[in-house]
Write a protein that holds these residues in place. Structure first.
Motif, PDB file in Angstrom:
ATOM      1  N   VAL A   1      47.689  37.982  28.174  1.00 27.56           N
ATOM      2  CA  VAL A   1      46.320  38.330  27.816  1.00 27.56           C
ATOM      3  C   VAL A   1      45.699  39.044  29.007  1.00 27.56           C
ATOM      4  O   VAL A   1      45.954  38.687  30.172  1.00 27.56           O
ATOM      5  N   ARG A   2      44.887  40.059  28.721  1.00 26.31           N
ATOM      6  CA  ARG A   2      44.400  40.934  29.791  1.00 26.31           C
ATOM      7  C   ARG A   2      42.874  41.016  29.854  1.00 26.31           C
ATOM      8  O   ARG A   2      42.348  41.864  30.555  1.00 26.31           O
TER       9      ARG A   2
ATOM     10  N   GLY B   1      43.331  52.749  42.813  1.00 31.69           N
ATOM     11  CA  GLY B   1      44.683  52.468  42.348  1.00 31.69           C
ATOM     12  C   GLY B   1      45.206  51.137  42.815  1.00 31.69           C
ATOM     13  O   GLY B   1      46.348  50.784  42.523  1.00 31.69           O
ATOM     14  N   GLU B   2      44.367  50.364  43.518  1.00 30.71           N
ATOM     15  CA  GLU B   2      44.821  49.109  44.100  1.00 30.71           C
ATOM     16  C   GLU B   2      44.441  47.926  43.217  1.00 30.71           C
ATOM     17  O   GLU B   2      43.784  48.065  42.205  1.00 30.71           O
ATOM     18  N   GLY B   3      44.866  46.722  43.669  1.00 33.67           N
ATOM     19  CA  GLY B   3      44.537  45.499  42.965  1.00 33.67           C
ATOM     20  C   GLY B   3      45.655  45.058  42.042  1.00 33.67           C
ATOM     21  O   GLY B   3      46.645  45.776  41.830  1.00 33.67           O
ATOM     22  N   PRO B   4      45.520  43.853  41.452  1.00 29.46           N
ATOM     23  CA  PRO B   4      46.539  43.367  40.502  1.00 29.46           C
ATOM     24  C   PRO B   4      46.696  44.341  39.345  1.00 29.46           C
ATOM     25  O   PRO B   4      45.706  44.849  38.803  1.00 29.46           O
ATOM     26  N   LEU B   5      47.930  44.616  38.970  1.00 27.06           N
ATOM     27  CA  LEU B   5      48.179  45.599  37.918  1.00 27.06           C
ATOM     28  C   LEU B   5      47.762  45.064  36.557  1.00 27.06           C
ATOM     29  O   LEU B   5      48.051  43.917  36.204  1.00 27.06           O
ATOM     30  N   VAL B   6      47.089  45.909  35.779  1.00 27.81           N
ATOM     31  CA  VAL B   6      46.756  45.572  34.401  1.00 27.81           C
ATOM     32  C   VAL B   6      47.976  45.790  33.513  1.00 27.81           C
ATOM     33  O   VAL B   6      48.309  44.959  32.664  1.00 27.81           O
ATOM     34  N   TYR B   7      48.663  46.911  33.720  1.00 25.69           N
ATOM     35  CA  TYR B   7      49.885  47.207  32.970  1.00 25.69           C
ATOM     36  C   TYR B   7      51.030  47.370  33.961  1.00 25.69           C
ATOM     37  O   TYR B   7      51.016  48.269  34.800  1.00 25.69           O
TER      38      TYR B   7
END
Length: 857
Positions: free
Chosen positions: A227-228, A271-277
């Motif tokens: 879940v996103r 472009g940083e941070g935890p990846l959504v996809y």
């Protein structure tokens, strides 16, 4: 408990202390009373108790004991109900019963005190301040209430023979004003179960397991089980009523592995941070916030997608802007413009009732595309498309968010299959405002240069769309089509975060692009010492908009005095826009002669835009018949192909097909006098198809039922505002909306569409702001108190002007106008605020705190 309802004594059981709206709707079956906000904000559930309006969602049913209750069904013969139908004071009709109940009480009081002297706009607005219409039909409501109070609708209209007739502008107006129109939320078949969706409380998590014991449950997770966003569907359950379904949902145990979430938009832009996809496969499943989500390829860098570019000589554009900055900075306009997310907020929420019968799937759904929903359902649930029937007889608004196989449809169908019974899933208002769709927020960096002669030299626009987990922003791309052929670099980016997805919203990207571009053009006019309309006329070669510029420049308000230095200052602004001409080139209309009537059928739907009425009028005019001898049936997928109600494609698809069908029926009946042959022609059936435009289309193929036709629609709007520089409030006084979309097929309905478009633009500019908790990702504006849409008191006088030339190559001569009419409104108001105060608003909505800060007060 005993009480009187619409003149009849009724007895009901009120154990459990239900709200009055539950008793009226569920136990008495008077479904004209609508439950929308459940908080006393919208007025849709208004009833009269002893002649006084009351919101039934907040009124305990026990308070009705011994009282006299009147619902909209009891007011079908009231002058206000007739006035609403005659003055076209409605669109989707979902809010209409509440307005009529409130307006009838006001009218009765007014007539008792003032006779037939009509009330003014302020009195009407004050009386109906507790009612909301998301379609924005307020101008018609003003007209209807004033006319009813003046006695214009005291008598029932009759023809020369004394037979009762209707003056309704819309074919379905009597049903909507009388409360008999049945929406998906109103249907209660035998054995109905109510379904509810279990949603994620986490912005990012992996679902390890679902434990429901012996409770039947339908999983709604994506293939990877991740879940996103907070509010993403996880599973669904059903029970005989909503209370029991909620209790069952509370017993389901979901084991979440909570993961880090990307909630900081600024970090995501890098472009940083935890990846959504995490991978390419997941990215392909990303929902779209535009009409064509991933049509233009773009690379991904972490959580940043883009740029996707629609540039025109971009290197030359950048070079010219850089040179102008160095040598002639006075001819360069630059700025960073932002817009908040705007939630669709249809008053009828997403809703679906599904049941299976003898291998056929039947879906009653609040949708903008019965045909497309049927096709997608057939694919999703593994049945032949001819064994799926989708219906949408009445739809309570959509504005772009009801065009696919949404979670309510999936949940209802799977639960119906699981239980072997009809199941209805209706989103609560907080679910609608969380997961029902929104226009993404944006950050736009713009630079514009003019040359020595004052012509547009170059334009650069970078637009970052913030649509949560969705992609497909096309804000900058739309700037390619305005103001000539000067070089321009136009780049769109999607900033992806762990928040709910956006969805196409009435002119996707268009109002947002205009917010930046049209303010920049206005600023350039001031820099060059030119009249803002004159500069646009000079830069813009489109002949349709040239005619609109002439009309706008001739308005007395444009040349009149304004401004001032006191607390209240007035300003006038202008903005322009264009929009692509879309159509569905394979639209068909079937005509059948039945019992002396011509019945027109098409798999189109009417969400308040007037499709049913347009179809009836087109057939009647082409056959030379009175409209009473034509019946239009829409909202069923199991008839000939019809267009989606989106992209302003419905009318230009439907009218030419109807004309072709009429010509075929005339030929089949063997002559020009169709009326005299109908009684003997029972059963004759023909199918008409939409002819090609002269010179064909821009696109050689359709994509998702859309082809792009030749030519652009146009709009020029002028607005007058009053700014309170002490409190920071902006009051729109009048808006003049010029629209060039060719021939207008239904004048009253078209004006209502354009008026409603302006109202939604006012909401975008001044009030609407979807907000989320930056730590958890939960949507905070989850009710209609916190998420404010314009009310009748926020609505200025709106004048609509149509330029009806320029689309002679289109069969029927006209194209769609629902989207073009809203594109320039927000920018137009911003330019008026600048004209009044000298301060330019870069951030939308133009809140009082922002205005006061900008003025330095």
């Amino acid at each position: 408990m005993e009480f009187e309802v619409n003149g009849a004594r009724r007895t009901v059981d009120v154990d459990g202390d239900p709200a009055a709206v539950e008793v009226v709707r569920d136990r008495l079956g008077l479904t004209g009373t609508k439950l929308v906000c459940a908080g006393g904000v919208c007025g849709a559930c208004t009833i009269q108790v002893d002649g006084e309006p009351r919101v039934s969602c907040l009124t305990p049913a026990a308070r009705l004991a011994g009282r006299s209750v009147t619902t909209v069904e009891g007011l079908s013969g009231h002058p206000v109900a007739r006035a609403f139908a005659a003055e076209d004071a409605l669109q989707c009709g979902y809010c209409t019963p509440g307005f009529i109940v409130g307006a009838a009480a006001f009218c009765d009081r007014w007539r008792a005190e003032h006779g037939t002297t009509p009330p003014g706009r302020e009195q009407i607005a004050e009386a109906l301040a507790g009612h909301l219409c998301r379609c924005g039909a307020y101008e018609g409501i003003h007209r209807a209430v004033a006319a009813a109070c003046a006695g214009d609708h005291d008598t029932v209209p009759t023809d020369a023979a004394g037979r009762r007739t209707t003056a309704a502008a819309r074919a379905e107006a009597p049903e909507k004003t009388g409360g008999s129109a049945r929406y998906t939320t109103d249907l209660q078949p035998e054995g109905l179960l109510e379904g509810v969706i279990i949603r994620s409380p986490h912005a990012h998590a992996h679902v390890r397991s679902l434990e429901a014991g012996d409770l039947p449950l339908v999983p709604l997770l994506p293939p990877d089980g991740v879940v996103r966003y907070v509010g993403q569907p996880v599973a669904a359950v059903a029970a005989p009523d909503r209370a029991a379904a909620r209790a069952a949902a509370a017993r389901v145990v979901v084991d979440y592995e909570v993961l880090p979430a990307a909630l900081d938009v600024r970090q995501a832009r890098t472009g940083e941070g935890p990846l959504v996809y995490e991978d390419k496969a997941a990215r392909k499943r990303a929902p779209g916030s535009g009409e064509t989500p991933q049509l233009v390829p773009a690379r991904w860098r972490g959580n940043l997608r883009g740029p996707s570019a629609m540039s025109k000589r971009p290197a030359a554009a950048v070079r010219r802007i850089q040179e102008a900055r160095a040598k002639h900075p006075e001819r360069v306009v630059e700025g960073v413009f932002t817009t908040a997310a705007q939630t669709h907020t249809p008053l009828e929420p997403h809703a679906c009732l599904a049941h299976w019968a003898e291998g056929t799937l039947h879906i009653q759904v609040s949708t903008q595309s019965v045909k497309r929903v049927a096709e997608l359902a057939a694919e999703r649930f593994g049945v032949p498309v001819e064994r799926v029937v989708a219906r949408a007889v009445h739809v309570g608004g959509g504005f772009g968010c009801k065009m696919g196989l949404t979670s309510d449809v999936v949940a209802a169908v799977e639960l119906a299959r699981l239980h072997g019974a009809p199941v209805r899933v209706v989103l609560d208002r907080d679910e609608e405002l969380t997961d029902g769709g929104y226009r993404p927020g944006t950050r736009i960096r713009l630079a514009m240069a003019a040359d020595a002669s004052g012509d547009l030299s170059a334009l650069a626009m970078d637009a970052d769309s913030d649509g949560g987990v969705s992609v497909g922003g096309s804000v900058a791309a739309l700037a390619r089509f305005m103001y000539g052929t000067a070089p321009r670099r136009l780049r769109d980016f999607d900033t992806v975060t762990h928040r709910p997805p956006g969805a196409p919203f009435r002119g996707p990207g268009g109002p947002t692009m205009c917010w930046a571009l049209e303010q920049a053009v206005d600023e350039m006019a001031h820099r060059l010492g030119q009249d803002p309309i004159a500069l646009r006329r000079r830069w813009d070669g489109n002949p349709k908009r040239q005619a609109l510029y002439d009309w706008a420049a001739a308005l007395p308000v444009w040349t009149g005095r304004r401004g001032g230095t006191g607390r209240y200052r007035r300003g006038v602004g202008v903005a322009a826009a264009n929009w692509l001409y879309f159509l569905d080139p394979v639209t068909e209309v079937e005509l059948t002669v039945e019992d002396g009537l011509v019945v027109a059928r098409c798999a189109v739907q009417d969400m308040g835009t007037g499709s049913r009425t347009v179809l009836r009028r087109a057939v009647a005019d082409a056959l030379g018949l009175p409209e009473a001898r034509v019946r239009a049936e829409v909202g069923r997928s199991d008839t000939v192909h019809g267009p989606t109600s989106g992209g302003s494609r419905t009318t230009p698809s439907l009218v030419p097909a109807a004309a072709d069908a009429a010509a075929r029926l005339r030929e089949a009946l063997g002559g020009s006098d169709v009326a005299s042959r109908l009684d003997a022609a029972h059963g004759v059936r023909v199918t008409g198809r939409r002819p090609r435009d002269r010179r064909g289309y821009v696109t050689p193929f359709t994509l998702g039922g859309i082809a792009i036709g030749r030519g652009f629609t146009g709009s020029v709007q002028v607005a007058e505002v009053e700014v309170d520089t002490r409190l920071g409030r902006i009051r729109p006084l009048r808006v003049w909306s010029g629209v060039a979309a060719g021939r207008i097929h239904e004048d009253r309905l078209a004006r209502s569409q354009c008026e409603g478009a302006v109202v939604q633009g006012i909401g975008y500019a001044l009030f609407e702001e979807r907000r989320a908790d930056p730590v958890t990702g939960r949507v905070l504006t989850e009710n209609l108190e916190d998420y404010r849409i314009p009310g009748i008191g926020d609505t200025p006088e709106i004048t609509v002007h149509f330029h009806q030339e320029g689309f002679e190559h289109v069969p029927g001569g006209g194209v769609g106008l629902g989207e073009i009419a809203t594109l320039p409104t927000a920018a137009c108001l911003a330019n008026a605020v600048h004209d009044a105060t000298g301060w330019r608003p870069y951030d939308m909505p133009i809140r009082p705190d922002r205005l006061l800060e900008g003025l330095g007060t």
